[in-house]
Design an enzyme around this catalytic site. Sequence first.
Site, mmCIF file in Angstrom:
data_model
loop_
_atom_site.group_PDB
_atom_site.id
_atom_site.type_symbol
_atom_site.label_atom_id
_atom_site.label_comp_id
_atom_site.label_asym_id
_atom_site.label_seq_id
_atom_site.Cartn_x
_atom_site.Cartn_y
_atom_site.Cartn_z
ATOM 1 N N PHE A 86 0.824 -1.212 0.000
ATOM 2 C CA PHE A 86 0.000 0.000 0.000
ATOM 3 C C PHE A 86 0.859 1.263 0.000
ATOM 4 O O PHE A 86 0.375 2.339 -0.283
ATOM 5 C CB PHE A 86 -0.896 0.049 1.245
ATOM 6 N N HIS A 87 2.095 1.134 0.393
ATOM 7 C CA HIS A 87 2.919 2.329 0.619
ATOM 8 C C HIS A 87 4.241 2.265 -0.126
ATOM 9 O O HIS A 87 5.302 2.425 0.476
ATOM 10 C CB HIS A 87 3.214 2.498 2.123
#
Length: 186
Positions: A122-123
Site C-alpha cells: 500500500f505504501h
Amino acid sequence: MLIEATSTPPGMGSMVLPGYGAELLNWLNRAPQIATFGAMVADRGAGSVLSVRGQTLVRYNITRADIGKLVVAVEAMGRLLFAAGAVEVLTGLPGAMTVASMPALRDALQRSNPRGLHLAAFHPTGTAAAGADEQLCPVDTTGRLRGVDGVWVADASILPSCPEVNPQVSIMALAQAVADEVVVAR
Ligand SMILES: Cc1cc2nc3c(=O)[nH]c(=O)nc-3n(C[C@H](O)[C@H](O)[C@H](O)COP(=O)(O)OP(=O)(O)OC[C@H]3O[C@@H](n4cnc5c(N)ncnc54)[C@H](O)[C@@H]3O)c2cc1C
C-alpha cells in the site's frame, strides 16, 4: 512492525476475504461481524519492473527477516482478535483459512509456506529518492529530476526510504514543498 485496525467499507476490504463468487458474497454478508487488522513491515526486499516480450513483469523478493516479522505479526493479530472476543479468525493462510484458537493459529503458521502469505504493497515509496547524494538520489533536494531540465517530482517516489508509518501526510507535505520550489524557480 506496525499493527493497525483497518476497518474499511466491505467492498474495499473484500480483498482480504477468501474465495470468489458465492463464497465471497457469503463472507461479505457477514461483514458487520468482521473486524480487521493489518500489519505493516518496513521491508528490506527488492524488486524489479521489466518489459518481457511486450508484457510488464513485476517481481518482488521478500527477505527471510521480513517473513519472520510477518509471521510474528500474524500471531500477534490473532492474539488481539481472540482477546477481543473473536470466535473465528481468518488467517489469510492458504492451508488453514480460518482458525478457532491460538494453538490452531500457531499450528497453521508453523505448517504454512511463507510464500503463501497474503501480502500487499500500500505504501511504495522512494523509487526516485530525493537527496543531496547524486549517486543515490535521482531527484535533488528541491524536487528537480537530475539531468533533465524542467522536470519536478512531487509524489511518494521522492521519499528517501520507507517511512515505516502511513506516509500520506509526509507525501503531501513534500509535494507542497516542491510546489513552493517550482513557484520560486519560475
Ligand atoms: C488501500 C490503500 C489504503 C491506504 N491507506 C492509507 C492511510 O490510511 N494513510 C496513509 O498515510 N496512506 C495510505 N495509503 C497510501 C497512500 O494512499 C499513498 O502513499 C499516496 O496516495 C501516494 O501518493 P502519490 O501522490 O505518490 O500517488 P497517488 O495518490 O497514487 O496519485 C497518483 C495520481 O496519478 C494519477 N495518474 C496515474 N497515471 C497517470 C497518467 N498517466 N496521467 C495522469 N495521471 C495519472 C492517478 O490517477 C493518481 O490520481 C493507502 C493506500 C492504499 C492503496
